[in-house]
Write a protein that holds these residues in place. Structure first.
Motif, PDB file in Angstrom:
ATOM      1  N   VAL A 186       0.076  -7.855  -0.988  1.00 30.82           N
ATOM      2  CA  VAL A 186       0.014  -6.654  -0.156  1.00 30.82           C
ATOM      3  C   VAL A 186      -1.423  -6.465   0.314  1.00 30.82           C
ATOM      4  O   VAL A 186      -2.365  -6.591  -0.474  1.00 30.82           O
ATOM      5  CB  VAL A 186       0.478  -5.410  -0.934  1.00 30.82           C
ATOM      6  N   GLU A 233       6.195  -2.798  -8.213  1.00 24.89           N
ATOM      7  CA  GLU A 233       7.645  -2.925  -8.081  1.00 24.89           C
ATOM      8  C   GLU A 233       8.065  -4.348  -7.689  1.00 24.89           C
ATOM      9  O   GLU A 233       9.008  -4.905  -8.259  1.00 24.89           O
ATOM     10  CB  GLU A 233       8.183  -1.917  -7.067  1.00 24.89           C
ATOM     11  N   SER A 254       9.295   1.474  -4.483  1.00 25.02           N
ATOM     12  CA  SER A 254       7.882   1.804  -4.319  1.00 25.02           C
ATOM     13  C   SER A 254       7.709   2.986  -3.363  1.00 25.02           C
ATOM     14  O   SER A 254       6.818   3.825  -3.554  1.00 25.02           O
ATOM     15  CB  SER A 254       7.100   0.586  -3.812  1.00 25.02           C
ATOM     16  N   LEU A 299       2.798  -6.340   4.096  1.00 26.10           N
ATOM     17  CA  LEU A 299       3.434  -7.031   2.980  1.00 26.10           C
ATOM     18  C   LEU A 299       3.762  -8.464   3.368  1.00 26.10           C
ATOM     19  O   LEU A 299       4.512  -8.707   4.314  1.00 26.10           O
ATOM     20  CB  LEU A 299       4.718  -6.298   2.583  1.00 26.10           C
ATOM     21  N   TYR A 326       6.020   6.481  -4.388  1.00 21.88           N
ATOM     22  CA  TYR A 326       4.881   6.984  -3.617  1.00 21.88           C
ATOM     23  C   TYR A 326       5.102   8.440  -3.235  1.00 21.88           C
ATOM     24  O   TYR A 326       4.198   9.282  -3.415  1.00 21.88           O
ATOM     25  CB  TYR A 326       4.681   6.135  -2.372  1.00 21.88           C
ATOM     26  N   ILE A 373       4.867   0.052   7.255  1.00 22.21           N
ATOM     27  CA  ILE A 373       5.017  -1.180   6.489  1.00 22.21           C
ATOM     28  C   ILE A 373       5.191  -2.331   7.468  1.00 22.21           C
ATOM     29  O   ILE A 373       6.204  -2.416   8.173  1.00 22.21           O
ATOM     30  CB  ILE A 373       6.238  -1.105   5.555  1.00 22.21           C
ATOM     31  N   THR A 427       1.454   0.705  -5.842  1.00 23.37           N
ATOM     32  CA  THR A 427       2.818   0.990  -6.272  1.00 23.37           C
ATOM     33  C   THR A 427       3.761  -0.139  -5.871  1.00 23.37           C
ATOM     34  O   THR A 427       4.610  -0.581  -6.661  1.00 23.37           O
ATOM     35  CB  THR A 427       3.307   2.314  -5.652  1.00 23.37           C
ATOM     36  N   MET A 428       3.606  -0.640  -4.645  1.00 19.84           N
ATOM     37  CA  MET A 428       4.489  -1.693  -4.169  1.00 19.84           C
ATOM     38  C   MET A 428       4.283  -2.989  -4.963  1.00 19.84           C
ATOM     39  O   MET A 428       5.244  -3.691  -5.284  1.00 19.84           O
ATOM     40  CB  MET A 428       4.288  -1.954  -2.677  1.00 19.84           C
ATOM     41  N   SER A 434      13.064  -3.325  -4.296  1.00 15.42           N
ATOM     42  CA  SER A 434      11.754  -3.052  -4.887  1.00 15.42           C
ATOM     43  C   SER A 434      10.863  -2.296  -3.902  1.00 15.42           C
ATOM     44  O   SER A 434      10.071  -1.442  -4.315  1.00 15.42           O
ATOM     45  CB  SER A 434      11.091  -4.351  -5.341  1.00 15.42           C
ATOM     46  N   ILE A 435      10.983  -2.594  -2.613  1.00 14.69           N
ATOM     47  CA  ILE A 435      10.217  -1.847  -1.602  1.00 14.69           C
ATOM     48  C   ILE A 435      10.653  -0.388  -1.596  1.00 14.69           C
ATOM     49  O   ILE A 435       9.822   0.533  -1.567  1.00 14.69           O
ATOM     50  CB  ILE A 435      10.400  -2.470  -0.205  1.00 14.69           C
TER      51      ILE A 435
END
Length: 417
Positions: A280, A343, A403, A373, A407, A263, A339-340, A399-400
């Motif tokens: 993202v 969220e 996600s 991100l 995942y 990330i 997914t990220m 939120s990260i």
């Protein structure tokens, strides 16, 4: 007949309501059916009900960080209507289900607070009512869950939320709880966090005077600390202070650490002060739009600042790297990015077309799913201030982490299918 046999076995303690004696069970008959799912909010507890066509063994337990209740059933035909979109229901924020492993269907209740299981039991079919799996949960602090409805209401066909006037059935002694097994440290996923920029490369400058390189390091360290606190992950940072690291060296750090997710954290700027929102990025040599191309070009230029120009890499090396990246790793990166976005979108504005593609050099690991991100725009007056607020940072980081949890839950489910 099968219902009577299962009920008899349960009464003898053969299944004991737990999968310790049930795991690997392969039904010789047609799979049981889940026909409906219901939620009940009462002053003293929140109730979760699964309606079935026959008695089944089960196990139920809680998991922390994030708080969840897990119910494991044998493989079933899931015929229930879609769950209500009126969450939260008491402490329950969402429900998801899927095949966990051969012979096991897993149902997960995502929660907004820790809970304890106050009761879990099976009610046999009676008086025209189906077999019901019933689970009652109570907040750990003893505070009654908030009532979210005041009267029974129908949603999505037959799915119901019960109000507090629904009579409670006293729990039976059939309660199964399992403690999660501890795994060796190396079994936990390795998350590599890359604070963008650093040293001679300051990145962007916000409207209120802070530099991108300092902001990304703040977020990276906070994300590391909160990930480690979950006790579900190992974490490596590509830098822990204000130093310049070549883009390809960041990839090498992730490779050496055995990273399973990469990330890269950044904050955007724009000539217009009206543009705001998170986005993202995943790797692609063809940018999704002009803004994505501009951003990738400026980020990749960081290596040129230190005398390294990635565009001069040999064509054969470059082609091999891209070929590897664009296969399985690219698909996994896309899954994680989607997914990220979901969220982060719950807690922060998103750019239009928030999943974008561009040729970011730092995302070109051949084996590690990687995303970049952009947590927001430092050139937007409100967002520039929010990005420095501890409360806002915590919301973004939570939120990260959600996600990341989603995942790896998805990956585990896919690998066992």
């Amino acid at each position: 007949m099968r219902l009577l046999v299962l009920a008899f076995l349960i009464s003898l303690g053969v299944f004991s309501g737990a999968f310790g004696d049930f795991g690997g069970f392969a039904p010789a008959f047609a799979a049981p059916e889940v026909r409906d799912v219901r939620f009940g909010v009462h002053p003293e507890k929140t109730r979760f009900v699964i309606e079935l066509n026959e008695v089944v063994p089960y196990r139920a337990f809680t998991l922390p960080d994030p708080s969840r209740v897990v119910v494991d059933l044998p493989e079933v035909n899931w015929l229930a209507p879609e769950t209500p979109d009126r969450f939260p229901i008491g402490p329950i924020m969402a429900m998801r289900q899927g095949r966990f492993e051969a012979g096991t269907m897993r149902v997960v209740l995502d929660l907004d607070r820790p809970v304890k299981i106050a009761g879990v039991f099976i009610l046999p079919a009676k008086d025209g009512k189906p077999v019901r799996f019933v689970l009652d949960i109570l907040p750990l602090d003893g505070t009654p869950p908030s009532l979210t409805v005041s009267a029974p209401s129908r949603i999505n066909g037959t799915t119901q939320i019960f109000a507090s006037d629904t009579p409670l059935v006293e729990p039976q002694p059939l309660i199964a709880r399992l403690k999660p097994r501890r795994k060796p440290l190396e079994a936990y996923p390795m998350i590599v966090i890359d604070p963008g920029h650093g040293g001679v490369d300051p990145g962007g400058l916000s409207l209120i005077g802070y530099k991108e390189k300092a902001l990304t390091l703040e977020y990276a360290k906070a994300l590391r600390d909160m990930l480690l606190a979950t006790k579900r992950y190992r974490v490596t940072l590509t830098r822990e202070d204000d130093r310049f690291i070549k883009l390809r060296d960041r990839i090498a750090i992730a490779q050496r650490a055995g990273g399973q997710l990469f990330i890269s954290l950044h904050a955007n700027t724009h000539s217009s002060r009206k543009i705001r929102g998170a986005s993202v990025y995943t790797v692609s040599e063809k940018a999704s739009d002009e803004e994505a191309a501009r951003l990738a070009e400026s980020e990749n230029a960081a290596d040129v600042l230190a005398g390294i120009n990635l565009s001069h890499q040999p064509d054969d090396v470059r082609d091999i790297l891209l070929d590897l990246t664009w296969r399985e790793t690219k698909n996994l990166s896309k899954q994680f990015a989607d997914t990220m976005i979901t969220e982060i979108g719950h807690v922060n504005p998103l750019l239009p077309n928030s999943h974008r593609f561009a040729g970011f050099a730092v995302l070109k690991s051949p084996s590690i799913p990687s995303i970049l991100l952009e947590i927001g725009y430092m050139s937007h007056p409100t967002e520039a201030k929010n990005l420095r607020l501890p409360a806002h940072r915590r919301k973004i980081i939570k939120s990260i982490i959600k996600s990341i949890d989603d995942y790896f839950d998805w990956q585990q489910m896919v690998s066992r299918s």
